[in-house]
Motif scaffolding. Structure first.
Motif, PDB file in Angstrom:
ATOM      1  N   PRO A   1      38.893  46.601  39.589  1.00 55.51           N
ATOM      2  CA  PRO A   1      37.419  46.172  39.212  1.00 55.51           C
ATOM      3  C   PRO A   1      37.524  45.568  37.692  1.00 55.51           C
ATOM      4  CG  PRO A   1      37.789  48.659  39.324  1.00 55.51           C
ATOM      5  CD  PRO A   1      38.892  48.168  39.756  1.00 55.51           C
TER       6      PRO A   1
ATOM      7  N   THR B   1      40.128  39.540  41.491  1.00 58.14           N
ATOM      8  CA  THR B   1      39.293  40.709  41.192  1.00 58.14           C
ATOM      9  C   THR B   1      39.305  41.841  42.316  1.00 58.14           C
ATOM     10  OG1 THR B   1      37.251  41.557  39.986  1.00 58.14           O
ATOM     11  CG2 THR B   1      37.203  39.641  41.558  1.00 58.14           C
TER      12      THR B   1
ATOM     13  N   ASP C   1      39.204  43.934  45.294  1.00 57.64           N
ATOM     14  CA  ASP C   1      40.017  43.825  46.580  1.00 57.64           C
ATOM     15  C   ASP C   1      39.846  42.482  47.138  1.00 57.64           C
ATOM     16  OD1 ASP C   1      41.973  45.363  48.824  1.00 57.64           O
ATOM     17  OD2 ASP C   1      40.309  43.970  49.819  1.00 57.64           O
TER      18      ASP C   1
ATOM     19  N   ILE D   1      37.267  41.205  49.947  1.00 54.59           N
ATOM     20  CA  ILE D   1      35.961  41.335  50.032  1.00 54.59           C
ATOM     21  C   ILE D   1      35.393  40.212  49.129  1.00 54.59           C
ATOM     22  CG2 ILE D   1      33.790  42.671  49.208  1.00 54.59           C
ATOM     23  CD1 ILE D   1      35.263  43.864  51.591  1.00 54.59           C
ATOM     24  N   PHE D   2      34.590  39.456  49.538  1.00 56.33           N
ATOM     25  CA  PHE D   2      34.207  38.179  48.964  1.00 56.33           C
ATOM     26  C   PHE D   2      35.423  37.464  47.956  1.00 56.33           C
ATOM     27  CE2 PHE D   2      30.150  40.701  49.485  1.00 56.33           C
ATOM     28  CZ  PHE D   2      29.739  39.865  50.334  1.00 56.33           C
TER      29      PHE D   2
ATOM     30  N   SER E   1      38.086  47.901  45.277  1.00 62.08           N
ATOM     31  CA  SER E   1      36.848  47.257  44.920  1.00 62.08           C
ATOM     32  C   SER E   1      35.970  47.433  43.992  1.00 62.08           C
ATOM     33  CB  SER E   1      36.291  46.828  46.400  1.00 62.08           C
ATOM     34  OG  SER E   1      35.297  46.019  46.280  1.00 62.08           O
ATOM     35  N   SER E   2      35.401  46.516  43.720  1.00 64.61           N
ATOM     36  CA  SER E   2      34.141  47.122  42.518  1.00 64.61           C
ATOM     37  C   SER E   2      33.130  47.954  43.056  1.00 64.61           C
ATOM     38  CB  SER E   2      33.560  45.956  41.747  1.00 64.61           C
ATOM     39  OG  SER E   2      32.982  45.037  43.005  1.00 64.61           O
TER      40      SER E   2
ATOM     41  N   LEU F   1      27.303  40.111  44.209  1.00 63.50           N
ATOM     42  CA  LEU F   1      26.981  38.853  43.751  1.00 63.50           C
ATOM     43  C   LEU F   1      25.239  38.768  44.071  1.00 63.50           C
ATOM     44  CD1 LEU F   1      29.685  37.203  46.295  1.00 63.50           C
ATOM     45  CD2 LEU F   1      29.703  36.701  43.785  1.00 63.50           C
TER      46      LEU F   1
ATOM     47  N   ALA G   1      31.880  47.419  35.833  1.00 63.67           N
ATOM     48  CA  ALA G   1      32.444  49.019  36.119  1.00 63.67           C
ATOM     49  C   ALA G   1      33.774  49.064  35.719  1.00 63.67           C
ATOM     50  CB  ALA G   1      32.241  49.104  37.589  1.00 63.67           C
TER      51      ALA G   1
ATOM     52  N   HIS H   1      27.708  39.936  37.326  1.00 68.76           N
ATOM     53  CA  HIS H   1      29.065  41.111  37.118  1.00 68.76           C
ATOM     54  C   HIS H   1      28.334  42.347  37.788  1.00 68.76           C
ATOM     55  CE1 HIS H   1      33.164  40.582  35.614  1.00 68.76           C
ATOM     56  NE2 HIS H   1      33.101  41.404  36.662  1.00 68.76           N
ATOM     57  N   ALA H   2      27.615  42.666  38.586  1.00 72.86           N
ATOM     58  CA  ALA H   2      27.025  43.788  38.914  1.00 72.86           C
ATOM     59  C   ALA H   2      27.183  44.172  40.367  1.00 72.86           C
ATOM     60  CB  ALA H   2      25.419  44.062  38.292  1.00 72.86           C
ATOM     61  N   ILE H   3      27.385  45.508  40.372  1.00 70.28           N
ATOM     62  CA  ILE H   3      27.095  46.065  41.901  1.00 70.28           C
ATOM     63  C   ILE H   3      25.623  46.936  42.037  1.00 70.28           C
ATOM     64  CG2 ILE H   3      27.888  47.991  43.562  1.00 70.28           C
ATOM     65  CD1 ILE H   3      29.738  45.614  43.807  1.00 70.28           C
TER      66      ILE H   3
HETATM   67  C1  LIG Z   1      33.367  36.854  43.996  1.00 68.48           C
HETATM   68  S1  LIG Z   1      32.777  38.872  44.136  1.00 68.48           S
HETATM   69  C2  LIG Z   1      34.551  39.531  44.044  1.00 68.48           C
HETATM   70  C3  LIG Z   1      34.452  40.861  44.676  1.00 68.48           C
HETATM   71  C4  LIG Z   1      35.772  41.562  44.606  1.00 68.48           C
HETATM   72  N1  LIG Z   1      36.490  40.996  45.461  1.00 68.48           N
HETATM   73  C5  LIG Z   1      35.952  43.031  44.766  1.00 68.48           C
HETATM   74  O1  LIG Z   1      36.423  43.707  45.589  1.00 68.48           O
HETATM   75  O2  LIG Z   1      35.165  43.730  43.857  1.00 68.48           O
HETATM   76  C6  LIG Z   1      32.288  39.074  42.599  1.00 68.48           C
HETATM   77  C7  LIG Z   1      31.117  40.113  42.572  1.00 68.48           C
HETATM   78  O3  LIG Z   1      31.985  41.433  42.644  1.00 68.48           O
HETATM   79  C8  LIG Z   1      31.189  42.260  41.545  1.00 68.48           C
HETATM   80  N2  LIG Z   1      31.994  42.947  40.653  1.00 68.48           N
HETATM   81  C9  LIG Z   1      33.381  42.579  40.418  1.00 68.48           C
HETATM   82  N3  LIG Z   1      33.909  43.119  39.735  1.00 68.48           N
HETATM   83  C10 LIG Z   1      32.774  44.137  39.097  1.00 68.48           C
HETATM   84  C11 LIG Z   1      32.838  45.062  38.152  1.00 68.48           C
HETATM   85  N4  LIG Z   1      33.735  45.292  37.478  1.00 68.48           N
HETATM   86  N5  LIG Z   1      31.541  45.709  38.169  1.00 68.48           N
HETATM   87  C12 LIG Z   1      30.634  45.584  38.860  1.00 68.48           C
HETATM   88  N6  LIG Z   1      30.535  44.609  39.874  1.00 68.48           N
HETATM   89  C13 LIG Z   1      31.603  43.654  39.979  1.00 68.48           C
HETATM   90  C14 LIG Z   1      29.985  41.698  41.337  1.00 68.48           C
HETATM   91  O4  LIG Z   1      29.135  41.753  42.161  1.00 68.48           O
HETATM   92  C15 LIG Z   1      30.320  40.305  41.234  1.00 68.48           C
HETATM   93  O5  LIG Z   1      29.154  39.270  41.274  1.00 68.48           O
END
Ligand SMILES: C[S@@+](CC[C@H](N)C(=O)[O-])C[C@H]1O[C@@H](n2cnc3c(N)ncnc32)[C@H](O)[C@@H]1O
Length: 267
Positions: A17, A88, A90, A93-94, A118-119, A171, A200, A227-229
């Motif tokens: 993350p 970023t 895993d 996932i996306f 994963s985040s 996302l 995170a 950049h949020a979950i």
């Molecule tokens: C293209 S997706 C990639 C997700 C990534 N493969 C994962 O497993 O976390 C990008 C989204 O992941 C989430 N994300 C990635 N890193 C994050 C973090 N450190 N804290 C919160 N959300 C994160 C956000 O929702 C962001 O819009």
């Protein structure tokens, strides 16, 4: 992959993350040894690739199109180099890795995927939540609000929400209003707990604990728009920590399983 030298192929590595010490040991070794590194600089902090060897060539991919990026990977491997493609969280996932793997296969280039944290799990850890709480929910849906990538049939939020399990939204930071509308339309009460974690594990990590009815305003007040979950559901209820309910069978002394009293069980 064994513990020796890397071979000439593409390693698709989950960086975790953000915190540089949340990459796996295997992932870090690949980053340290790879001849060529490509990383998503919009989401992966540069500290993570700082461990690359001095002779490595490092590319930032945020501004690259798919063909350019895969071209660098293919050329690297065909020149006998090991290539680390750093994603970023895993990669599964996306991560948009399928399109990369399709092109690598077409080019006859070998690849290997290395998982990452994963985040969603970093967000759950940040708020200290168990996402699968006995007698409450045993399911987590990892999803997003449809945007430029539409949701396929049968996966509208309203349909997914009928399960009433824990839902994690990637996302979707700018689409909180839709989350509220759709979950409310599916019958979720306004007091449904929500946790939002931005960045995170980064030094600037932000956390909001709120509920569905207050979500949009709370995110606006905290200036969280990327950049949020978003974690939604009653597993996020902070009051659970004050209660002595929802115990798992696993540590129940009357429950026997493979590792206790020799009875075969599934958990
Ligand atoms: C293209 S997706 C990639 C997700 C990534 N493969 C994962 O497993 O976390 C990008 C989204 O992941 C989430 N994300 C990635 N890193 C994050 C973090 N450190 N804290 C919160 N959300 C994160 C956000 O929702 C962001 O819009």
């Amino acid at each position: 992959m064994n513990s020796g030298e890397l071979t000439a192929k593409v390693y698709i590595v989950g960086a975790g993350p953000g915190a540089p010490d949340l990459i796996t040991v295997r992932g870090q070794r690949i980053l340290q040894q790879a001849d060529v590194l490509l990383y998503t600089d919009s989401l992966v902090p540069s500290e993570l690739v700082a461990c690359a060897k001095p002779t490595a060539t490092v590319y930032k991919t945020a501004g690259m199109a798919l063909d350019e990026m895969v071209g660098i990977m293919v050329e690297g491997v065909q020149s006998g180099h090991s290539v680390a493609r750093v994603h970023t969280g895993d990669p599964s996932i996306f991560g948009a890795i399928l399109e990369q793997m399709v092109l690598l296969r077409k080019a006859g280039v070998a690849y290997e995927v290395v998982p990452g944290v994963s985040s969603v799990f970093a967000a759950a850890a940040a708020v200290g939540a168990e996402l699968t709480v006995p007698d409450l929910t045993q399911t987590v849906i990892l999803t997003r609000v449809g945007g430029r990538t539409p949701m396929p049939d049968g996966e509208s939020l309203r349909e997914l929400a009928t399960h009433r399990c824990t839902m994690a939204f990637y996302l979707s930071a700018t689409l909180a209003k839709t989350v509220v509308q759709e979950l409310t339309a599916a019958g979720w009460p306004p007091e449904t707990p929500v946790a939002v974690v931005q960045k995170a594990t980064w030094p600037e990590q932000k956390i909001i604990r709120t509920n569905l009815s207050r979500l949009v305003r709370a995110m606006g007040d905290a200036h969280i728009s990327n950049h949020a979950i978003l974690l939604v559901g009653f597993a996020l209820d902070e009051a659970l920590l004050e209660q002595d309910q929802h115990r798992s069978k696993l540590y129940d002394e009357t429950f026997t399983h493979r590792y206790r009293k020799g009875v075969i069980g599934n958990d």
